[in-house]
Design a protein around this motif. Structure first.
Motif, PDB file in Angstrom:
ATOM      1  N   SER A 141      40.921  52.567  49.620  1.00  0.00           N
ATOM      2  CA  SER A 141      41.896  51.481  49.577  1.00  0.00           C
ATOM      3  C   SER A 141      41.159  50.257  49.049  1.00  0.00           C
ATOM      4  CB  SER A 141      42.459  51.222  50.965  1.00  0.00           C
ATOM      5  OG  SER A 141      42.961  52.442  51.503  1.00  0.00           O
ATOM      6  N   MET A 142      41.681  49.677  47.978  1.00  0.00           N
ATOM      7  CA  MET A 142      40.904  48.673  47.255  1.00  0.00           C
ATOM      8  C   MET A 142      41.500  47.277  47.402  1.00  0.00           C
ATOM      9  SD  MET A 142      39.766  50.852  43.931  1.00  0.00           S
ATOM     10  CE  MET A 142      41.345  51.087  43.177  1.00  0.00           C
ATOM     11  N   ASN A 143      40.626  46.326  47.621  1.00  0.00           N
ATOM     12  CA  ASN A 143      41.009  44.921  47.778  1.00  0.00           C
ATOM     13  C   ASN A 143      40.214  44.132  46.753  1.00  0.00           C
ATOM     14  OD1 ASN A 143      42.462  45.002  50.657  1.00  0.00           O
ATOM     15  ND2 ASN A 143      40.705  46.395  50.612  1.00  0.00           N
ATOM     16  N   THR A 144      40.883  43.724  45.678  1.00  0.00           N
ATOM     17  CA  THR A 144      40.157  43.195  44.525  1.00  0.00           C
ATOM     18  C   THR A 144      40.297  41.692  44.402  1.00  0.00           C
ATOM     19  OG1 THR A 144      40.630  45.247  43.358  1.00  0.00           O
ATOM     20  CG2 THR A 144      39.876  43.394  42.031  1.00  0.00           C
ATOM     21  N   CYS A 145      39.141  41.050  44.341  1.00  0.00           N
ATOM     22  CA  CYS A 145      39.085  39.626  44.038  1.00  0.00           C
ATOM     23  C   CYS A 145      38.578  39.548  42.594  1.00  0.00           C
ATOM     24  CB  CYS A 145      38.114  38.975  45.022  1.00  0.00           C
ATOM     25  SG  CYS A 145      37.908  37.228  44.766  1.00  0.00           S
ATOM     26  N   LEU A 146      39.465  39.241  41.662  1.00  0.00           N
ATOM     27  CA  LEU A 146      39.129  39.398  40.236  1.00  0.00           C
ATOM     28  C   LEU A 146      38.038  38.448  39.763  1.00  0.00           C
ATOM     29  CD1 LEU A 146      42.687  39.905  38.703  1.00  0.00           C
ATOM     30  CD2 LEU A 146      40.835  41.581  38.738  1.00  0.00           C
ATOM     31  N   GLY A 147      37.928  37.264  40.378  1.00  0.00           N
ATOM     32  CA  GLY A 147      36.904  36.310  39.945  1.00  0.00           C
ATOM     33  C   GLY A 147      37.020  36.060  38.448  1.00  0.00           C
ATOM     34  N   TRP A 148      35.869  35.995  37.787  1.00  0.00           N
ATOM     35  CA  TRP A 148      35.861  35.681  36.355  1.00  0.00           C
ATOM     36  C   TRP A 148      36.521  36.761  35.497  1.00  0.00           C
ATOM     37  CZ3 TRP A 148      35.781  31.800  33.242  1.00  0.00           C
ATOM     38  CH2 TRP A 148      35.156  30.603  33.611  1.00  0.00           C
ATOM     39  N   SER A 149      36.587  37.985  35.993  1.00  0.00           N
ATOM     40  CA  SER A 149      37.122  39.065  35.145  1.00  0.00           C
ATOM     41  C   SER A 149      38.567  38.789  34.737  1.00  0.00           C
ATOM     42  CB  SER A 149      37.007  40.421  35.848  1.00  0.00           C
ATOM     43  OG  SER A 149      37.921  40.530  36.903  1.00  0.00           O
ATOM     44  N   GLU A 150      39.277  37.979  35.553  1.00  0.00           N
ATOM     45  CA  GLU A 150      40.673  37.662  35.244  1.00  0.00           C
ATOM     46  C   GLU A 150      40.794  36.814  33.979  1.00  0.00           C
ATOM     47  OE1 GLU A 150      42.664  35.770  38.515  1.00  0.00           O
ATOM     48  OE2 GLU A 150      44.585  35.737  37.481  1.00  0.00           O
ATOM     49  N   PHE A 151      39.694  36.140  33.624  1.00  0.00           N
ATOM     50  CA  PHE A 151      39.785  35.151  32.551  1.00  0.00           C
ATOM     51  C   PHE A 151      39.182  35.638  31.230  1.00  0.00           C
ATOM     52  CE2 PHE A 151      40.062  33.038  36.604  1.00  0.00           C
ATOM     53  CZ  PHE A 151      41.277  32.378  36.456  1.00  0.00           C
ATOM     54  N   LEU A 152      39.277  36.927  30.999  1.00  0.00           N
ATOM     55  CA  LEU A 152      38.912  37.463  29.683  1.00  0.00           C
ATOM     56  C   LEU A 152      39.936  36.931  28.670  1.00  0.00           C
ATOM     57  CD1 LEU A 152      36.893  39.832  28.618  1.00  0.00           C
ATOM     58  CD2 LEU A 152      39.032  41.066  28.292  1.00  0.00           C
ATOM     59  N   THR A 153      39.456  36.377  27.576  1.00  0.00           N
ATOM     60  CA  THR A 153      40.378  35.784  26.595  1.00  0.00           C
ATOM     61  C   THR A 153      40.192  36.474  25.239  1.00  0.00           C
ATOM     62  OG1 THR A 153      38.897  34.139  25.646  1.00  0.00           O
ATOM     63  CG2 THR A 153      39.964  33.552  27.735  1.00  0.00           C
TER      64      THR A 153
END
Ligand code: GMP
Length: 330
Positions: free
Chosen positions: A128-140
């Motif tokens: 069961s995964m709980n993801t805190c995306l951090g910088w990965s969310e801001f791929l442009t």
């Protein structure tokens, strides 16, 4: 010959793996078997509650690329980390495995850190995964190197990466550059709730740009809004040249060229299900790009998946080529 066989794009994460019982999941509002997005506050709080943990590089597409690299494929990864300790671990593990990884690191000291995924492994091996995306969310789109995308036979797009402000534009840029140079596009649906969040965008991409679709049973049922697995497989095959759909202990289904192969799973003592689909995809793509047929590539996928679920963590530990040889597919 192209420089790369497969370039993957996804959320760059370090996994924080810990065991727990199902009561802990319920007490902490964690839905079993899926991926939930959490913020940094929740990540810190949850980390304080879990038992002893191990940090191991993860990220769905990164696991796939690590598998391809271990098999000796020419492969690269695109995903964003921060210039911090977890970011250094992530970059080291991918490069040490033999993948090219050149996405610029985001500077330290801002509001975001390297993304992490708190993975709770139940006694039955389910994760069961709980993801805190951090910088990965801001791929442009700026992180996408068009020359690299034009230099690969396949790109592999992670469905999880549909969460994030500029990710759709980044994917569009990668697809245009890859296809413009004669490359092909594969996509994984990643998670049933991810499909819920992005069904229309996935559907458009599947119809217009995807040559190879990876999914598991729950994801493909959600995608095509049906409870009928056979109907969902058919619907996907009507839209995409190659469909590779996994079904846990029942193995995998490959649909291509008007045919349907069912490949059995290997009997496996499951320790941690994390990475099963990722490694299936990696071995399948490696098989296809090394001249193997769909059925053989599917069998390679199941062998690689069975290796990764036999231990904690989503990266392969045993020599995958040796396992393929032992099973008579190489
Ligand atoms: O989920 C992707 C792949 O991992 C499947 O196609 C199987 O090859 C393998 N896999 C996943 N879950 C299980 C399981 O519970 N038992 C076995 N034997 N294989 C599994």
């Amino acid at each position: 010959m192209k420089q790369f066989q497969i370039v993957g794009i996804g959320n760059a994460l370090v996994d924080v793996l810990s065991h727990c019982d199902d009561a802990f999941l319920a007490e902490n509002g964690i839905a079993k078997g899926i991926m939930q997005l959490i913020d940094m506050g929740r990540a810190v709080d949850l980390y304080g509650r879990i038992g002893p943990a191990q940090e191991i590089s993860g990220g769905s597409a990164a696991n796939t690329i690590a598998g391809i690299a271990q098999l000796g494929g020419r492969t690269a990864y695109v995903g964003k980390v921060c210039d911090d300790q977890l970011g250094a671990i992530f970059a080291h593990d991918l490069r040490a495995q033999g993948a090219v990884y050149e996405t610029p690191m985001a500077p330290k000291g801002g509001a975001q850190e390297t993304g992490r995924c708190i993975i709770l492994v139940s006694p039955d091996g389910e994760r069961s995964m709980n993801t805190c995306l951090g910088w990965s969310e801001f791929l442009t789109p700026d992180d996408i190197d068009e020359a690299q995308m034009a230099s690969t036979e396949w790109i592999y797009l992670e469905g999880y990466r549909f969460d994030g402000p500029e990710s759709h534009a980044a994917f569009a840029k990668a697809i245009a550059a890859c296809r413009g140079a004669g490359g092909r596009v594969s996509l994984t649906l990643s998670d049933p709730f991810c499909v819920e969040r992005h069904r229309d965008a996935f559907r458009r991409m599947i119809r217009e740009d995807v040559d190879l679709l990876f999914a598991n049973r729950a994801e493909i049922l959600s995608m095509y809004r049906t409870e009928d697995f056979g109907a969902a497989l058919k619907a996907a095959a009507a839209e995409v040249a190659i469909v590779a759909c996994t079904e846990s202990e029942k193995g995998a289904h490959i649909l291509a060229d008007g045919q349907h192969w069912h490949v059995p799973a290997l009997p496996t003592q499951i320790v941690d299900a994390t990475g099963a689909g990722d490694l299936f995809a990696g071995a399948f793509l490696w098989g296809l790009t090394h001249g193997h047929g769909y059925e053989t590539a599917g069998r390679m996928g199941c062998i690689a998946a069975s290796e990764v679920i036999s231990h904690l963590g989503a990266r392969p530990e045993a020599d995958l080529r040796a396992l393929f040889r032992a099973q008579g597919v190489l």
